[in-house]
Write a protein that holds these residues in place. Structure first.
Motif, PDB file in Angstrom:
ATOM      1  N   GLY A 181      32.979 -11.898  -6.373  1.00  0.00           N
ATOM      2  CA  GLY A 181      34.216 -12.028  -7.125  1.00  0.00           C
ATOM      3  C   GLY A 181      34.865 -13.390  -6.979  1.00  0.00           C
ATOM      4  O   GLY A 181      35.988 -13.607  -7.453  1.00  0.00           O
ATOM      5  N   HIS A 182      34.154 -14.333  -6.336  1.00  0.00           N
ATOM      6  CA  HIS A 182      34.730 -15.654  -6.095  1.00  0.00           C
ATOM      7  C   HIS A 182      33.719 -16.792  -6.290  1.00  0.00           C
ATOM      8  O   HIS A 182      34.012 -17.782  -6.951  1.00  0.00           O
ATOM      9  N   THR A 183      32.512 -16.627  -5.740  1.00  0.00           N
ATOM     10  CA  THR A 183      31.535 -17.717  -5.704  1.00  0.00           C
ATOM     11  C   THR A 183      30.590 -17.681  -6.908  1.00  0.00           C
ATOM     12  O   THR A 183      30.079 -16.621  -7.275  1.00  0.00           O
ATOM     13  N   ILE A 184      30.351 -18.869  -7.481  1.00  0.00           N
ATOM     14  CA  ILE A 184      29.313 -19.015  -8.503  1.00  0.00           C
ATOM     15  C   ILE A 184      28.458 -20.223  -8.155  1.00  0.00           C
ATOM     16  O   ILE A 184      28.914 -21.171  -7.520  1.00  0.00           O
ATOM     17  N   ALA A 185      27.184 -20.154  -8.581  1.00  0.00           N
ATOM     18  CA  ALA A 185      26.265 -21.286  -8.448  1.00  0.00           C
ATOM     19  C   ALA A 185      26.172 -21.970  -9.804  1.00  0.00           C
ATOM     20  O   ALA A 185      26.056 -21.308 -10.842  1.00  0.00           O
ATOM     21  N   VAL A 186      26.219 -23.301  -9.789  1.00  0.00           N
ATOM     22  CA  VAL A 186      26.268 -24.075 -11.033  1.00  0.00           C
ATOM     23  C   VAL A 186      25.322 -25.268 -10.943  1.00  0.00           C
ATOM     24  O   VAL A 186      24.775 -25.578  -9.880  1.00  0.00           O
ATOM     25  N   ASP A 187      25.165 -25.915 -12.070  1.00  0.00           N
ATOM     26  CA  ASP A 187      24.547 -27.236 -12.101  1.00  0.00           C
ATOM     27  C   ASP A 187      25.700 -28.227 -11.936  1.00  0.00           C
ATOM     28  O   ASP A 187      26.525 -28.382 -12.844  1.00  0.00           O
ATOM     29  N   PRO A 188      25.814 -28.914 -10.774  1.00  0.00           N
ATOM     30  CA  PRO A 188      26.979 -29.777 -10.521  1.00  0.00           C
ATOM     31  C   PRO A 188      27.138 -30.914 -11.526  1.00  0.00           C
ATOM     32  O   PRO A 188      28.243 -31.450 -11.663  1.00  0.00           O
ATOM     33  N   SER A 189      26.069 -31.271 -12.220  1.00  0.00           N
ATOM     34  CA  SER A 189      26.198 -32.331 -13.217  1.00  0.00           C
ATOM     35  C   SER A 189      26.892 -31.822 -14.475  1.00  0.00           C
ATOM     36  O   SER A 189      27.363 -32.615 -15.300  1.00  0.00           O
ATOM     37  N   VAL A 190      26.968 -30.501 -14.624  1.00  0.00           N
ATOM     38  CA  VAL A 190      27.638 -29.892 -15.781  1.00  0.00           C
ATOM     39  C   VAL A 190      28.989 -29.314 -15.370  1.00  0.00           C
ATOM     40  O   VAL A 190      30.001 -29.520 -16.051  1.00  0.00           O
ATOM     41  N   VAL A 191      29.014 -28.595 -14.250  1.00  0.00           N
ATOM     42  CA  VAL A 191      30.244 -28.005 -13.714  1.00  0.00           C
ATOM     43  C   VAL A 191      30.414 -28.522 -12.284  1.00  0.00           C
ATOM     44  O   VAL A 191      29.695 -28.101 -11.381  1.00  0.00           O
ATOM     45  N   PRO A 192      31.325 -29.435 -12.038  1.00  0.00           N
ATOM     46  CA  PRO A 192      31.502 -30.003 -10.689  1.00  0.00           C
ATOM     47  C   PRO A 192      31.895 -28.946  -9.659  1.00  0.00           C
ATOM     48  O   PRO A 192      32.565 -27.965  -9.984  1.00  0.00           O
ATOM     49  N   TYR A 193      31.468 -29.162  -8.419  1.00  0.00           N
ATOM     50  CA  TYR A 193      31.871 -28.285  -7.328  1.00  0.00           C
ATOM     51  C   TYR A 193      33.399 -28.215  -7.244  1.00  0.00           C
ATOM     52  O   TYR A 193      34.103 -29.210  -7.463  1.00  0.00           O
ATOM     53  N   GLY A 194      33.903 -27.038  -6.929  1.00  0.00           N
ATOM     54  CA  GLY A 194      35.340 -26.838  -6.800  1.00  0.00           C
ATOM     55  C   GLY A 194      36.019 -26.427  -8.086  1.00  0.00           C
ATOM     56  O   GLY A 194      37.191 -26.037  -8.069  1.00  0.00           O
ATOM     57  N   SER A 195      35.307 -26.507  -9.204  1.00  0.00           N
ATOM     58  CA  SER A 195      35.894 -26.117 -10.490  1.00  0.00           C
ATOM     59  C   SER A 195      36.228 -24.626 -10.496  1.00  0.00           C
ATOM     60  O   SER A 195      35.473 -23.801  -9.961  1.00  0.00           O
ATOM     61  N   ILE A 199      35.234 -16.267 -16.221  1.00  0.00           N
ATOM     62  CA  ILE A 199      34.153 -15.581 -16.917  1.00  0.00           C
ATOM     63  C   ILE A 199      34.553 -14.127 -17.092  1.00  0.00           C
ATOM     64  O   ILE A 199      34.786 -13.421 -16.101  1.00  0.00           O
ATOM     65  N   ASN A 200      34.664 -13.688 -18.328  1.00  0.00           N
ATOM     66  CA  ASN A 200      35.064 -12.309 -18.628  1.00  0.00           C
ATOM     67  C   ASN A 200      36.349 -11.915 -17.904  1.00  0.00           C
ATOM     68  O   ASN A 200      36.478 -10.798 -17.380  1.00  0.00           O
ATOM     69  N   GLY A 201      37.314 -12.839 -17.837  1.00  0.00           N
ATOM     70  CA  GLY A 201      38.616 -12.544 -17.259  1.00  0.00           C
ATOM     71  C   GLY A 201      38.716 -12.742 -15.763  1.00  0.00           C
ATOM     72  O   GLY A 201      39.805 -12.648 -15.203  1.00  0.00           O
ATOM     73  N   VAL A 202      37.602 -13.004 -15.076  1.00  0.00           N
ATOM     74  CA  VAL A 202      37.602 -13.219 -13.630  1.00  0.00           C
ATOM     75  C   VAL A 202      37.470 -14.713 -13.353  1.00  0.00           C
ATOM     76  O   VAL A 202      36.620 -15.389 -13.940  1.00  0.00           O
ATOM     77  N   VAL A 203      38.303 -15.241 -12.452  1.00  0.00           N
ATOM     78  CA  VAL A 203      38.264 -16.663 -12.121  1.00  0.00           C
ATOM     79  C   VAL A 203      37.425 -16.864 -10.858  1.00  0.00           C
ATOM     80  O   VAL A 203      37.726 -16.304  -9.793  1.00  0.00           O
ATOM     81  N   TYR A 204      36.362 -17.649 -10.975  1.00  0.00           N
ATOM     82  CA  TYR A 204      35.452 -17.950  -9.876  1.00  0.00           C
ATOM     83  C   TYR A 204      35.595 -19.414  -9.470  1.00  0.00           C
ATOM     84  O   TYR A 204      36.202 -20.213 -10.185  1.00  0.00           O
ATOM     85  N   THR A 205      34.988 -19.754  -8.326  1.00  0.00           N
ATOM     86  CA  THR A 205      34.972 -21.138  -7.864  1.00  0.00           C
ATOM     87  C   THR A 205      33.527 -21.612  -7.751  1.00  0.00           C
ATOM     88  O   THR A 205      32.679 -20.912  -7.178  1.00  0.00           O
ATOM     89  N   ALA A 206      33.237 -22.792  -8.287  1.00  0.00           N
ATOM     90  CA  ALA A 206      31.888 -23.360  -8.218  1.00  0.00           C
ATOM     91  C   ALA A 206      31.644 -23.871  -6.803  1.00  0.00           C
ATOM     92  O   ALA A 206      32.178 -24.904  -6.404  1.00  0.00           O
ATOM     93  N   GLU A 207      30.838 -23.125  -6.020  1.00  0.00           N
ATOM     94  CA  GLU A 207      30.617 -23.460  -4.616  1.00  0.00           C
ATOM     95  C   GLU A 207      29.144 -23.594  -4.251  1.00  0.00           C
ATOM     96  O   GLU A 207      28.822 -23.935  -3.116  1.00  0.00           O
ATOM     97  N   ASP A 208      28.259 -23.319  -5.187  1.00  0.00           N
ATOM     98  CA  ASP A 208      26.847 -23.266  -4.835  1.00  0.00           C
ATOM     99  C   ASP A 208      26.013 -23.787  -5.994  1.00  0.00           C
ATOM    100  O   ASP A 208      26.497 -23.945  -7.117  1.00  0.00           O
ATOM    101  N   LYS A 209      24.742 -24.078  -5.705  1.00  0.00           N
ATOM    102  CA  LYS A 209      23.791 -24.406  -6.757  1.00  0.00           C
ATOM    103  C   LYS A 209      22.486 -23.685  -6.439  1.00  0.00           C
ATOM    104  O   LYS A 209      22.226 -23.307  -5.298  1.00  0.00           O
ATOM    105  N   GLY A 210      21.670 -23.462  -7.447  1.00  0.00           N
ATOM    106  CA  GLY A 210      20.409 -22.761  -7.243  1.00  0.00           C
ATOM    107  C   GLY A 210      19.257 -23.533  -7.846  1.00  0.00           C
ATOM    108  O   GLY A 210      19.440 -24.342  -8.765  1.00  0.00           O
TER     109      GLY A 210
END
Length: 243
Positions: A181-195, A199-210
């Motif tokens: 309910g908080h952490t998402i993995a992103v491509d940091p070049s598209v979505v910077p860490y900490g953003s 998504i569907n009404g829930v606010v997450y934080t970009a903290e990981d990459k895969g």
């Protein structure tokens, strides 16, 4: 002779206490909600000491504002879930579904809780039916933030298991502890860490990459493999949130 008898008695007592302690340390049954929809509540319950036993789950629904209990029902967790079998949870027959007639309740926000063998599910859920002050406050809160669409992203789910996280568990690339309910993995070049990403009404934080997260792709962290598999692959509009 008396001393010998006394020592023997103490040894027997110590053995009995050790056996009792071993019994006490038996793994408790546990369970989690998977999803709450307009039609049903789904989840699972499992006891590793009885891996093929279908457990009884007691579910309660209370009106969040008044505290009034509107439903108290027991359901058998005996439905097959392939993801539970994949997670080595017995024979996989540990899922449950409880059909809920939400229109029979008044409009409002409801707290959903469950217990199995006296142990409460850790992921208590909240569901809003119809119009309520809570829903209005949430809408007002979102409206007060600066929200900008980032477009349509592919969203998937992952969890701490080895197959999802490659042995990293809850460790993330930023050093944060992954939280559902908080952490998402992103491509940091598209979505910077900490953003902050909604998504569907829930606010997450970009903290990981895969390793497989590239471009317009977001991986949402869940506590269990069954929840992450249930998310599947979705194409969803995502928003950048700035307070």
């Amino acid at each position: 002779m008396k001393i010998r008898h006394l020592l023997t008695g103490l040894a027997i007592m110590a053995s009995f206490m050790a056996a009792s302690a071993f019994t006490t340390l038996a793994a408790p049954a546990k369970g989690r909600f998977e999803e709450v929809t307009e039609h049903a509540i789904t989840g699972w319950a499992y006891d590793s000491d009885e891996p093929d036993e279908a457990l009884n789950v007691n579910i309660t629904i209370k009106n969040e504002e008044t505290g009034k209990e509107v439903l108290n029902q027991s359901v058998k967790a005996g439905e097959f879930r392939q993801e539970l079998l994949d997670d080595d949870k017995g024979n996989g027959n540990h899922g449950f579904t409880l059909n809920v007639d939400w229109p029979s309740f008044s409009d409002g926000s409801y707290i959903i809780e469950a217990t199995v063998d006296g142990r409460t599910f850790s992921n208590t859920r909240t569901y809003t039916y119809g119009n309520s002050d809570t829903a209005k406050e949430e809408a007002d809160s979102k409206a007060s933030s600066s929200v900008r669409s980032l477009g349509i992203f592919k969203t998937t789910g992952y969890c701490p298991c080895k197959s999802c996280s490659g042995g990293w568990g809850r460790h993330t690339s930023t050093g944060a502890v992954a939280t559902a309910g908080h952490t998402i993995a992103v491509d940091p070049s598209v979505v910077p860490y900490g953003s902050k990403i909604m998504i569907n009404g829930v606010v997450y934080t970009a903290e990981d990459k895969g390793g497989g997260v590239r471009g317009h792709h977001i991986d949402i962290f869940y506590d269990t493999h069954s929840e992450s598999k249930h998310h599947g692959v979705q194409n969803t509009e995502v928003f950048l949130v700035a307070a």
